[in-house]
Motif scaffolding. Structure first.
Motif, mmCIF file in Angstrom:
data_model
loop_
_atom_site.group_PDB
_atom_site.id
_atom_site.type_symbol
_atom_site.label_atom_id
_atom_site.label_comp_id
_atom_site.label_asym_id
_atom_site.label_seq_id
_atom_site.Cartn_x
_atom_site.Cartn_y
_atom_site.Cartn_z
ATOM 1 N N GLU B 214 1.182 -1.031 0.149
ATOM 2 C CA GLU B 214 0.566 -0.267 0.050
ATOM 3 C C GLU B 214 0.517 1.665 0.397
ATOM 4 O O GLU B 214 0.421 2.193 -0.243
ATOM 5 N N LEU B 215 2.367 0.995 0.759
ATOM 6 C CA LEU B 215 2.561 2.258 1.000
ATOM 7 C C LEU B 215 3.584 2.599 -0.542
ATOM 8 O O LEU B 215 3.805 3.968 -0.957
ATOM 9 N N HIS B 218 1.605 5.709 -2.460
ATOM 10 C CA HIS B 218 1.834 6.897 -2.069
ATOM 11 C C HIS B 218 2.858 7.098 -2.601
ATOM 12 O O HIS B 218 2.922 8.520 -3.029
ATOM 13 N N ARG B 219 3.911 5.999 -2.185
ATOM 14 C CA ARG B 219 5.043 7.028 -2.452
ATOM 15 C C ARG B 219 5.539 7.691 -3.462
ATOM 16 O O ARG B 219 6.271 8.014 -4.549
ATOM 17 N N GLN B 253 12.402 5.397 2.585
ATOM 18 C CA GLN B 253 11.855 5.098 1.967
ATOM 19 C C GLN B 253 11.652 3.796 1.221
ATOM 20 O O GLN B 253 10.689 2.682 0.925
ATOM 21 N N HIS B 255 13.625 0.954 1.151
ATOM 22 C CA HIS B 255 13.618 -0.222 2.466
ATOM 23 C C HIS B 255 11.941 0.061 2.409
ATOM 24 O O HIS B 255 12.028 -1.465 3.729
ATOM 25 N N ALA B 256 11.295 1.084 3.119
ATOM 26 C CA ALA B 256 11.017 0.663 4.451
ATOM 27 C C ALA B 256 9.189 -0.068 3.152
ATOM 28 O O ALA B 256 8.693 -1.322 3.792
ATOM 29 N N VAL B 257 9.448 0.387 1.890
ATOM 30 C CA VAL B 257 8.444 -0.486 0.701
ATOM 31 C C VAL B 257 8.394 -1.489 1.137
ATOM 32 O O VAL B 257 7.656 -2.388 0.843
ATOM 33 N N LEU B 259 9.795 -3.555 3.449
ATOM 34 C CA LEU B 259 9.299 -4.123 4.356
ATOM 35 C C LEU B 259 7.843 -4.684 4.365
ATOM 36 O O LEU B 259 6.787 -5.252 4.691
ATOM 37 N N ASP B 260 7.339 -3.436 3.271
ATOM 38 C CA ASP B 260 6.151 -3.707 3.530
ATOM 39 C C ASP B 260 5.211 -4.414 3.141
ATOM 40 O O ASP B 260 3.712 -4.253 2.479
ATOM 41 N N THR B 261 6.265 -4.978 1.987
ATOM 42 C CA THR B 261 6.121 -6.050 0.596
ATOM 43 C C THR B 261 5.590 -7.346 1.714
ATOM 44 O O THR B 261 6.219 -7.476 2.389
ATOM 45 N N TYR B 262 4.675 -8.004 1.175
ATOM 46 C CA TYR B 262 4.511 -9.186 1.923
ATOM 47 C C TYR B 262 4.170 -10.568 1.001
ATOM 48 O O TYR B 262 3.923 -10.350 0.297
ATOM 49 N N PRO B 263 5.474 -11.321 1.412
ATOM 50 C CA PRO B 263 6.305 -11.449 1.754
ATOM 51 C C PRO B 263 7.431 -10.464 1.641
ATOM 52 O O PRO B 263 7.443 -9.719 0.938
ATOM 53 N N PRO B 264 7.940 -10.271 3.302
ATOM 54 C CA PRO B 264 8.605 -8.457 3.009
ATOM 55 C C PRO B 264 9.815 -8.713 1.714
ATOM 56 O O PRO B 264 10.263 -10.124 2.640
ATOM 57 N N VAL B 266 13.724 -8.184 2.646
ATOM 58 C CA VAL B 266 14.380 -7.440 3.730
ATOM 59 C C VAL B 266 15.954 -7.263 2.865
ATOM 60 O O VAL B 266 16.647 -8.410 2.506
#
Lengths: 390, 390
Positions: B214-215, B218-219, B253, B255-257, B259-264, B266
């Motif tokens: 989701e993030l 927005h990015r 940001q 790397h934040a995206v 991590l917000d991914t499923y599965p993350p 890293v």
């Protein structure tokens, strides 16, 4: 000697929809709703005795055996809110309301492990004071003033904290969604991870995220409302798959927002990520969601899973993360059956092994439990002084 | 024997506004604009000889001394796009355009270190083919078909990749913002981090982010456009403070995206975060921004900094991350002065030390450089076969 006292225990809670960011720092009003499971007090709890007496010359407090100052705005806010409510309720005399208070609190788990002890501590303090001063109605709103997430520890089972819309915070309260008895199969494994890094406190971390994480805004506006609604339905239906997926996604998003903060707040470490990776691996092998991970503002993993899967998941964890710690010391809480890694979870061939031993310090096996309770054993003697000092 | 050949070198680039996510997987059209610095080919480059001859019985390719199949849709897309353009340009006969091609490519840096070798490799291949087939006009649009970020390696200095709006990708091209000569003081330190984890490939990682982060939405919609505009201004003005802050924020940001991914997904590890933390610490001590970190889809840190600060920053890195590696092996690229940690950067007392030795494998010191260049030394002999095999 006229000492009136009450002793309570209160639980820890582990959020599955995370609280991160405040709209009001002083009143502790959160940016978004959150939701947690309340853990059983048998395995992790705060225990607090509060006492008042005409003979106490001043307010005093002992935390885990050490006397501490009460000169803490959050603590004072809790005490004064309880007293205000007590004054309206009128069950104590004005004289009794003027008496000084003694507070003695202990945790039955190590505070240094980063297992959010402040939530249990403030819930316990506020609940005990509420009993002592005989006040009625919701007290989660008062516990919130001590530590935001403490409000969720006022109830058992699964609990939501509604952010509220009132600028004075009166509708920012916790509500039980279901009692502990609703989903008796639910279990929790807490994997306490070895860590030496200094961490950003969650108070300053969330402040920084509010100031400069663009992604937090989107999370609050769009992601959390959808997830709150979906996970509540999943809990009501006991739909573990959905519950688990949202739990993992929300934990990941919370840490994503922390990383999007400038400078970034990093709470998970390589071991934390290694555990998350293991959970995805065993879920994939199983062809179903066997366990969900979630991480608060620290490296420890909290796994939500069903009773039937505890032995298998624990076997997988033990296979990957080897420990030299004695069994009695390593496994805490509910008893566990130690088995071989089930083939359905990948067996021993597929999971790999963490390169270093002792990446985990210990494991707590617990379940969903009730909210705060009055107990008979007191922490203060008849003089109002601690039975035990550090 | 009629073998026509061209040999080129092409640079690596390091994004400061990250590319993550495609709107078209086949054409490699990105979700958002991105921006990078092109690194000097003296220290890191791909080198490629392309040759055509009537006597070649089939297309052949050697990568770092090993023959590889050309049966790769991205590679074939690059070759066929060059040939199409060559056909329109009409500078080679139709017969020459039918000749088979030999490709021989090498990197002057270890590919295993996770230092985005595909961007340099595809830029080099496409540039060499463009020279060989005598085509005109922008070739970044062709390099993009090999590996998205390869398009940025077609130009020197600071380069933007405009996502474009055309569904066929014809306007998804790289453009130089400033040449290398614009900001001659700019230096880059690449800290190659020891890592053993298997990583998610960036192709599948960004696919997963598009599917479920989701993030990321927005990015792409909000954050990147603002940052592109601001960092371009900062580069034009040589405003290091702003350039550095946006660089760090955008890396975080990205790397934040992930991590917000499923599965993350890293990519950064504890050492990567340790380096970022060190940079924030020394910037704080200095009271100004001395260096900026950025991380691609791997654990290695890339530091942008000005020439005058290289010795101090390197001293801080060396103080925190102790190595047992020989100096000749550890420091690569431009020569460096080894000094003590300046007091202005915290001195030796305040920076702490990483608990394990050898967390870094080696350090490359380089600067901003030019785009691809023709060179005289060829990798193929007069028979069109490699001079060197692995």
């Amino acid at each position: 000697m006229a000492v009136k006292s009450v002793t309570c225990v209160a639980p820890v809670n582990i959020a599955v929809i995370k609280y991160w960011g405040k709209t009001d720092e002083k009143l502790i009003i959160p940016l978004n709703d959150s939701l947690s499971g309340t853990l059983h007090t048998d395995h992790m709890c705060a225990k607090t005795t509060v006492a008042i007496s005409s003979k106490f010359s001043k307010d005093r407090m002992w935390l885990n055996g050490t006397e501490e100052s009460l000169d803490n705005p959050r603590l004072l806010a809790c005490i004064s809110e309880v007293k205000d409510r007590a004054r309206s309720a009128g069950k104590l005399t004005e004289e009794e309301l003027q008496w000084n208070v003694h507070i003695c609190s202990e945790n039955n788990f190590p505070t240094a492990a980063g297992l959010a002890s402040s939530a249990a501590g403030y819930a316990c303090l506020v609940y005990a004071l509420a009993m002592l001063y005989k006040i009625d109605g919701d007290v989660s709103v008062i516990a919130r003033r001590g530590s935001g997430s403490a409000c969720r520890s006022i109830y058992g089972g699964f609990v939501q904290w509604i952010a509220g819309t009132n600028p004075n915070g009166t509708d920012s309260i916790a509500q039980q969604i279901v009692p502990a008895s609703h989903w008796p199969e639910m279990r929790v494994l807490i994997l306490v991870v070895s860590d030496s890094r200094k961490k950003t406190s969650s108070t300053s971390g969330m402040q920084r995220s509010c100031e400069n994480s663009e992604l937090l805004k989107h999370r609050v506006a769009k992601c959390v409302p959808e997830r709150m609604s979906e996970i509540t339905k999943a809990i009501l239906k006991k739909d573990f798959e959905t519950f688990a997926k949202i739990t993992m996604q929300d934990s990941n998003q919370f840490h994503a927002v922390c990383l999007d903060t400038y400078p970034p707040c990093v709470y998970m470490n390589d071991v934390s990520h290694g555990i998350a990776n293991l959970i995805h691996t065993i879920n994939k092998f199983a062809g179903r969601t066997v366990a969900a991970y979630t991480y608060d503002a620290g490296p420890n993993a909290c796994l939500y899973l069903l009773e039937k899967d505890v032995p298998g998941v624990l076997a997988a964890v033990n296979h990957v993360f080897h420990t030299d710690t004695k069994k009695e010391e390593y496994y805490r809480g509910l008893s566990v059956d130690l088995v071989d890694v089930p083939e359905q979870l990948g067996g021993t061939k597929n999971l790999g092994q963490w390169p270093e031993n002792n990446a985990l310090r210990y494991i707590i096996h617990t379940k969903i439990g009730e909210g705060p309770q009055i107990v008979s054993e007191t922490l203060l003697n008849s003089e109002g002084l601690p039975n035990r000092l550090a």
